[in-house]
Design a protein around this motif. Structure first.
Motif, PDB file in Angstrom:
ATOM      1  N   GLY A 142       2.357  -0.907 -10.808  1.00  0.00           N
ATOM      2  CA  GLY A 142       2.818  -2.144 -10.194  1.00  0.00           C
ATOM      3  C   GLY A 142       2.417  -2.186  -8.728  1.00  0.00           C
ATOM      4  O   GLY A 142       2.532  -1.179  -8.020  1.00  0.00           O
ATOM      5  N   ARG A 143       1.970  -3.332  -8.263  1.00  0.00           N
ATOM      6  CA  ARG A 143       1.451  -3.442  -6.902  1.00  0.00           C
ATOM      7  C   ARG A 143       2.526  -3.175  -5.849  1.00  0.00           C
ATOM      8  O   ARG A 143       2.221  -2.686  -4.753  1.00  0.00           O
ATOM      9  CB  ARG A 143       0.858  -4.840  -6.711  1.00  0.00           C
ATOM     10  CG  ARG A 143       0.093  -5.030  -5.409  1.00  0.00           C
ATOM     11  CD  ARG A 143      -0.646  -6.347  -5.400  1.00  0.00           C
ATOM     12  NE  ARG A 143      -1.726  -6.351  -6.367  1.00  0.00           N
ATOM     13  CZ  ARG A 143      -2.965  -5.931  -6.106  1.00  0.00           C
ATOM     14  NH1 ARG A 143      -3.253  -5.467  -4.899  1.00  0.00           N
ATOM     15  NH2 ARG A 143      -3.894  -5.978  -7.027  1.00  0.00           N
ATOM     16  N   GLN A 144       3.795  -3.479  -6.145  1.00  0.00           N
ATOM     17  CA  GLN A 144       4.866  -3.291  -5.180  1.00  0.00           C
ATOM     18  C   GLN A 144       5.488  -1.899  -5.230  1.00  0.00           C
ATOM     19  O   GLN A 144       6.348  -1.570  -4.408  1.00  0.00           O
ATOM     20  CB  GLN A 144       5.958  -4.351  -5.405  1.00  0.00           C
ATOM     21  CG  GLN A 144       5.463  -5.784  -5.291  1.00  0.00           C
ATOM     22  CD  GLN A 144       4.760  -6.060  -3.978  1.00  0.00           C
ATOM     23  OE1 GLN A 144       5.221  -5.636  -2.920  1.00  0.00           O
ATOM     24  NE2 GLN A 144       3.629  -6.759  -4.044  1.00  0.00           N
ATOM     25  N   ASN A 145       5.072  -1.087  -6.168  1.00  0.00           N
ATOM     26  CA  ASN A 145       5.621   0.262  -6.284  1.00  0.00           C
ATOM     27  C   ASN A 145       5.235   1.078  -5.045  1.00  0.00           C
ATOM     28  O   ASN A 145       4.074   1.080  -4.649  1.00  0.00           O
ATOM     29  CB  ASN A 145       5.066   0.929  -7.545  1.00  0.00           C
ATOM     30  CG  ASN A 145       5.789   2.227  -7.876  1.00  0.00           C
ATOM     31  OD1 ASN A 145       5.924   3.110  -7.038  1.00  0.00           O
ATOM     32  ND2 ASN A 145       6.242   2.342  -9.118  1.00  0.00           N
ATOM     33  N   PRO A 146       6.189   1.768  -4.415  1.00  0.00           N
ATOM     34  CA  PRO A 146       5.858   2.569  -3.225  1.00  0.00           C
ATOM     35  C   PRO A 146       4.765   3.601  -3.482  1.00  0.00           C
ATOM     36  O   PRO A 146       3.981   3.917  -2.577  1.00  0.00           O
ATOM     37  CB  PRO A 146       7.190   3.245  -2.869  1.00  0.00           C
ATOM     38  CG  PRO A 146       8.237   2.358  -3.451  1.00  0.00           C
ATOM     39  CD  PRO A 146       7.641   1.784  -4.703  1.00  0.00           C
ATOM     40  N   LEU A 147       4.712   4.120  -4.717  1.00  0.00           N
ATOM     41  CA  LEU A 147       3.682   5.115  -5.024  1.00  0.00           C
ATOM     42  C   LEU A 147       2.281   4.521  -4.980  1.00  0.00           C
ATOM     43  O   LEU A 147       1.315   5.218  -4.695  1.00  0.00           O
ATOM     44  CB  LEU A 147       3.944   5.723  -6.404  1.00  0.00           C
ATOM     45  CG  LEU A 147       5.111   6.708  -6.493  1.00  0.00           C
ATOM     46  CD1 LEU A 147       5.300   7.163  -7.939  1.00  0.00           C
ATOM     47  CD2 LEU A 147       4.876   7.914  -5.593  1.00  0.00           C
ATOM     48  N   THR A 148       2.170   3.217  -5.251  1.00  0.00           N
ATOM     49  CA  THR A 148       0.856   2.576  -5.198  1.00  0.00           C
ATOM     50  C   THR A 148       0.297   2.634  -3.787  1.00  0.00           C
ATOM     51  O   THR A 148      -0.862   3.012  -3.576  1.00  0.00           O
ATOM     52  CB  THR A 148       0.962   1.110  -5.670  1.00  0.00           C
ATOM     53  OG1 THR A 148       1.416   1.076  -7.020  1.00  0.00           O
ATOM     54  CG2 THR A 148      -0.400   0.425  -5.576  1.00  0.00           C
ATOM     55  N   LYS A 149       1.127   2.293  -2.809  1.00  0.00           N
ATOM     56  CA  LYS A 149       0.666   2.359  -1.426  1.00  0.00           C
ATOM     57  C   LYS A 149       0.462   3.793  -0.971  1.00  0.00           C
ATOM     58  O   LYS A 149      -0.445   4.089  -0.180  1.00  0.00           O
ATOM     59  CB  LYS A 149       1.657   1.642  -0.504  1.00  0.00           C
ATOM     60  CG  LYS A 149       1.669   0.131  -0.697  1.00  0.00           C
ATOM     61  CD  LYS A 149       2.267  -0.588   0.487  1.00  0.00           C
ATOM     62  CE  LYS A 149       2.055  -2.103   0.356  1.00  0.00           C
ATOM     63  NZ  LYS A 149       2.528  -2.837   1.555  1.00  0.00           N
ATOM     64  N   PHE A 150       1.275   4.696  -1.485  1.00  0.00           N
ATOM     65  CA  PHE A 150       1.101   6.102  -1.125  1.00  0.00           C
ATOM     66  C   PHE A 150      -0.249   6.617  -1.610  1.00  0.00           C
ATOM     67  O   PHE A 150      -0.992   7.255  -0.845  1.00  0.00           O
ATOM     68  CB  PHE A 150       2.228   6.947  -1.730  1.00  0.00           C
ATOM     69  CG  PHE A 150       2.011   8.428  -1.584  1.00  0.00           C
ATOM     70  CD1 PHE A 150       2.210   9.053  -0.350  1.00  0.00           C
ATOM     71  CD2 PHE A 150       1.583   9.183  -2.659  1.00  0.00           C
ATOM     72  CE1 PHE A 150       2.000  10.421  -0.220  1.00  0.00           C
ATOM     73  CE2 PHE A 150       1.369  10.553  -2.524  1.00  0.00           C
ATOM     74  CZ  PHE A 150       1.580  11.173  -1.303  1.00  0.00           C
ATOM     75  N   PHE A 151      -0.592   6.340  -2.870  1.00  0.00           N
ATOM     76  CA  PHE A 151      -1.876   6.802  -3.404  1.00  0.00           C
ATOM     77  C   PHE A 151      -3.040   6.146  -2.673  1.00  0.00           C
ATOM     78  O   PHE A 151      -4.066   6.774  -2.447  1.00  0.00           O
ATOM     79  CB  PHE A 151      -1.954   6.514  -4.900  1.00  0.00           C
ATOM     80  CG  PHE A 151      -1.235   7.517  -5.750  1.00  0.00           C
ATOM     81  CD1 PHE A 151      -1.654   8.835  -5.793  1.00  0.00           C
ATOM     82  CD2 PHE A 151      -0.130   7.149  -6.499  1.00  0.00           C
ATOM     83  CE1 PHE A 151      -0.976   9.774  -6.575  1.00  0.00           C
ATOM     84  CE2 PHE A 151       0.550   8.071  -7.279  1.00  0.00           C
ATOM     85  CZ  PHE A 151       0.121   9.390  -7.315  1.00  0.00           C
ATOM     86  N   THR A 152      -2.880   4.898  -2.310  1.00  0.00           N
ATOM     87  CA  THR A 152      -3.949   4.230  -1.561  1.00  0.00           C
ATOM     88  C   THR A 152      -4.132   4.879  -0.203  1.00  0.00           C
ATOM     89  O   THR A 152      -5.258   5.102   0.254  1.00  0.00           O
ATOM     90  CB  THR A 152      -3.622   2.738  -1.385  1.00  0.00           C
ATOM     91  OG1 THR A 152      -3.395   2.155  -2.664  1.00  0.00           O
ATOM     92  CG2 THR A 152      -4.764   2.012  -0.709  1.00  0.00           C
ATOM     93  N   SER A 153      -3.028   5.203   0.454  1.00  0.00           N
ATOM     94  CA  SER A 153      -3.106   5.852   1.764  1.00  0.00           C
ATOM     95  C   SER A 153      -3.781   7.210   1.663  1.00  0.00           C
ATOM     96  O   SER A 153      -4.660   7.550   2.467  1.00  0.00           O
ATOM     97  CB  SER A 153      -1.698   6.012   2.355  1.00  0.00           C
ATOM     98  OG  SER A 153      -1.063   4.771   2.487  1.00  0.00           O
ATOM     99  N   VAL A 154      -3.389   7.998   0.673  1.00  0.00           N
ATOM    100  CA  VAL A 154      -4.004   9.308   0.492  1.00  0.00           C
ATOM    101  C   VAL A 154      -5.463   9.166   0.082  1.00  0.00           C
ATOM    102  O   VAL A 154      -6.318   9.964   0.457  1.00  0.00           O
ATOM    103  CB  VAL A 154      -3.213  10.138  -0.548  1.00  0.00           C
ATOM    104  CG1 VAL A 154      -3.871  11.483  -0.793  1.00  0.00           C
ATOM    105  CG2 VAL A 154      -1.779  10.347  -0.072  1.00  0.00           C
TER     106      VAL A 154
END
Length: 442
Positions: free
Chosen positions: A268-280
């Protein structure tokens, strides 16, 4: 006697550094770029092209290592071609290497900008991409040891992130999704996808550009090359299959950020893990961007030192012993390129340069075996002449395919070489003419 006044580089690198630089040079290819191949070949078509390219790279790297260990020069393929074929061969190899590396960096910079834009839509892609050149050129100006340690740390983080990514998306990977419209353009699509399969490994030979800075002898270079190519082959196949099984390839074949989008589909686009994986995931792009800056600066340095580029570009900083003018020149060129061309064109131009490098390098290997049989070779190509012949044949097939499917870009590449060759030989004739005039005066 060697020229004691010639610029020299500092010897500090170990096999671990070389592995990190090698994997780091290429690992961004796992994060973006290869997915454009789905648009011309489908999932299975690109997979077949990738298996073809893996064979090319394994045979090439095992053969190329002989050259790198025998002639550990920052010029890499330029230096090998110079010994094998003289100034014209060296000019071709040097030009192709510069095209490969100088166009790869703006492609990666655009992906960096796209990843940041995915996280923070208010940040413009182009400005972030241009800023990347400023930041990582500055890091490289600190010195090669510092740059290599930075590369090692970033590469380890990038590999760990890829493995975690595979672990997250694998449970959602479906064979029937991967097999959706698998070869929409038939076998012609396989050949059209070759540049994007090469992107998964392009610039790996950049390890050769830091050969003068290796402190543990020539076997360290062989260890760095071989461990890097095996690591990358494993990652390329697992990432491609995992992402291709998450969603239909048509949803991802046009994006500079296929992995964040795949994670968004799964979590899901709003899942915090999505942004975390993108950052990493940014670390994978940073690893390659940083590593290629190391390599192209050494190539510019070597060409300038040999007189193929203005000699001032070979200037080394007295304290850090890094080619700072070459670093700055490459950053300026890369910034202009990312403003002028889109990502897919940058990828294709870079891979055209790479394939020409592979062809010239394998021809140099055969030539030097004949003309310099006594050249010290601490590592010899296994199964000679079979391995280099396979690499040469596959590289020629790839070059013909790219010339057919990407005629304009191939024409641009060779037109650029023609212009550079003309200017080079005009300058040589002018220098000889001036020397003749000076002799007459005396």
């Amino acid at each position: 006697m060697p020229d004691q006044s010639a610029p020299v580089l500092k010897k500090v690198l170990t096999p671990v550094h070389l592995w990190a630089i090698g994997v780091g040079l290429v690992i961004s290819g796992e994060y973006f770029g290869w997915n454009y191949g789905w648009g011309v070949a489908g999932t299975v078509g690109l997979l077949i092209a990738t298996l073809f390219i893996i064979i090319l790279y394994i045979t090439f790297i095992f053969s190329f290592t002989e050259l790198t260990t025998a002639i550990p020069n920052a010029g890499g393929p330029f230096s090998y071609a110079l010994q094998a074929f003289g100034p014209f061969g060296a000019l071709m190899a040097g030009y192709a290497t510069l095209i490969e590396f100088l166009f790869a960096t703006p492609a990666i910079a655009l992906a960096l900008g796209s990843y940041v834009h995915f996280l923070y839509p208010a940040v413009p892609v182009v400005w972030c991409s241009a800023g990347s050149f400023v930041v990582f050129t500055a890091i490289n100006l600190l010195g090669i040891k510092e740059a290599a340690w930075f590369s090692l740390i970033i590469t380890l983080i990038a590999i760990a992130e890829l493995l975690v990514f595979i672990g997250v998306v694998y449970p959602y990977t479906r064979f029937d999704t991967f097999m959706h419209n698998p070869m929409p353009f038939g076998w012609s699509g396989v050949f059209a996808a070759l540049p994007f399969a090469i992107w998964l490994f392009v610039c790996l030979e950049g390890i050769a550009m830091v050969a003068e800075e290796v402190k543990e002898g020539k076997n360290a270079i062989a260890k760095g090359y071989i461990s890097a190519v095996l690591t990358l082959a494993f990652l390329a196949l697992t990432v491609m299959i995992s992402v291709g099984g998450v969603t239909n390839w048509e949803n991802l074949d046009h994006l500079d950020y296929p992995m964040p989008e795949a994670i968004a589909i799964v979590l899901g686009r709003q899942n915090p893990l999505t942004k975390f994986f993108t950052s990493v995931g940014l670390f994978g792009l940073i690893a390659s961007f940083h590593g290629i800056i190391i390599s192209y600066s050494r190539q510019i340095f070597a060409l300038a030192r040999a007189g193929y580029l203005p000699y001032g570009l070979s200037t080394v900083s007295p304290k850090r012993q890094v080619p700072y003018r070459a670093l700055l020149a490459g950053a300026i060129f890369g910034t202009l390129a990312l403003i002028s061309l889109d990502t897919s064109k940058l990828v294709i131009l870079s891979t055209i340069g790479a394939v020409v490098v592979y062809i010239v390098s394998m021809l140099s290997l055969f030539r030097l075996r004949q003309t310099q049989p006594d050249l010290p070779r601490s590592f010899k190509a296994p199964f000679y002449p079979v391995f280099p012949a396979i690499a040469l044949g596959m590289a020629i097939v790839t070059m013909v395919a790219m010339g057919y499917f990407y005629t304009k870009l191939s024409g641009l590449f060779f037109a650029g070489f023609g212009a550079i060759a003309g200017l080079f030989y005009a300058s040589v004739r002018y220098r000889k003419h001036r020397q003749g005039q000076d002799t007459n005066v005396v």
